[in-house]
Design a protein around this motif. Sequence first.
Motif, PDB file in Angstrom:
ATOM      1  N   LYS A   1      -4.454  -6.048  -3.922  1.00  0.00           N
ATOM      2  CA  LYS A   1      -4.371  -4.686  -3.391  1.00  0.00           C
ATOM      3  C   LYS A   1      -3.982  -4.698  -1.918  1.00  0.00           C
ATOM      4  N   HIS A   2      -4.634  -5.601  -1.165  1.00  0.00           N
ATOM      5  CA  HIS A   2      -4.319  -5.700   0.265  1.00  0.00           C
ATOM      6  C   HIS A   2      -2.877  -6.152   0.469  1.00  0.00           C
ATOM      7  N   GLY A   3      -2.446  -7.146  -0.323  1.00  0.00           N
ATOM      8  CA  GLY A   3      -1.077  -7.620  -0.202  1.00  0.00           C
ATOM      9  C   GLY A   3      -0.059  -6.543  -0.526  1.00  0.00           C
ATOM     10  N   THR A   4      -0.356  -5.753  -1.560  1.00  0.00           N
ATOM     11  CA  THR A   4       0.551  -4.657  -1.922  1.00  0.00           C
ATOM     12  C   THR A   4       0.647  -3.635  -0.790  1.00  0.00           C
ATOM     13  N   ARG A   5      -0.515  -3.327  -0.186  1.00  0.00           N
ATOM     14  CA  ARG A   5      -0.498  -2.378   0.939  1.00  0.00           C
ATOM     15  C   ARG A   5       0.307  -2.931   2.101  1.00  0.00           C
ATOM     16  N   VAL A   6       0.145  -4.222   2.377  1.00  0.00           N
ATOM     17  CA  VAL A   6       0.881  -4.830   3.493  1.00  0.00           C
ATOM     18  C   VAL A   6       2.385  -4.778   3.232  1.00  0.00           C
ATOM     19  N   VAL A   7       2.778  -5.118   1.998  1.00  0.00           N
ATOM     20  CA  VAL A   7       4.210  -5.105   1.667  1.00  0.00           C
ATOM     21  C   VAL A   7       4.778  -3.693   1.792  1.00  0.00           C
ATOM     22  N   ILE A   8       4.049  -2.728   1.241  1.00  0.00           N
ATOM     23  CA  ILE A   8       4.523  -1.334   1.328  1.00  0.00           C
ATOM     24  C   ILE A   8       4.598  -0.883   2.782  1.00  0.00           C
ATOM     25  N   SER A   9       3.573  -1.265   3.567  1.00  0.00           N
ATOM     26  CA  SER A   9       3.572  -0.889   4.983  1.00  0.00           C
ATOM     27  C   SER A   9       4.760  -1.502   5.713  1.00  0.00           C
ATOM     28  N   ARG A  10       5.048  -2.788   5.399  1.00  0.00           N
ATOM     29  CA  ARG A  10       6.187  -3.438   6.044  1.00  0.00           C
ATOM     30  C   ARG A  10       7.499  -2.763   5.640  1.00  0.00           C
TER      31      ARG A  10
END
Length: 289
Positions: A203-212
């Motif tokens: 979940k955290h990784g997905t948020r980071v990717v989307i944020s980037r």
Amino acid sequence: MAVEDPDDPQLETDAREISPTESHPREPTPEETTKQTDSEGEEEHLNDADRSKSVVTGGITLWATGVAAEVTRRLGIDRYLEADFAERAYAKAYAQKVGGTVIEDGTSVFTPDGGVDKIVKTSSGEIAIQSKHHGRAVGNSTLEEYAGKVDVIGATNGVAESANPEAYDVDVVTANDWPWRTKAKLQGKRILRGCRKGAATLKHGTRVVISRLVDGVKFVSRRAISGGKWFTRRLIKVGSTIAAWYTRRSLITQLILIVAVVGLLYLLWRWYTSEDGKTEDTDTGKDAK
């Protein structure tokens, strides 16, 4: 007395019905027997191949499941959170070993206890237990530290080969002394914790990717807008310079410039339309051929 007519069609039908070739089936030829044997062998070979494929697929699935479970279990190992569980497990295991009972004092695992985690009461007295739920074996330094303070040390990964608990008058109990239910419960907790950690990490990784990605889109948009503004300013500046230069010319010069620009545009238009005409003629010629 009726005489049978040899040309009667009914007689031919009756003869066919009792034909020896139909009442006694013919034996298959060697070629037909060979073809049938080859067909049966090929079918059996295909069945064996399907069974082998199923076995291989099942083996790969089991292996992948085992690897995933082991990775999840390792991810869920948290000895800090497992400290209370380990203390209770060591106390119960040793109480069962000596025939005693665990004294529940209601304190937390993180409460200062002077080195005594649990107490087991027996007919001969009370036994103090210290739990060491560490990822490495207990050495002489730990045994020396708790010598005279506790009677038993619970070591999850046992005692180092160089250590001698008897020299410190300390008994040792390990995770191997736990009942199988306790071991299964610990591994189950680890797998569940690993699943939660994996889900949280994903979940955290997905948020980071989307944020980037969003930041990248914003950056590109800002750069595009900034470039558009710069180009517009330059265009206006060049247009203003040309307009100022044009207005300073005389009327005759202005008229000559207008005629030159219009003539140039006309020539370009004629050249463009003539090129289109040549292209259409070429295409028409190819279609005709």
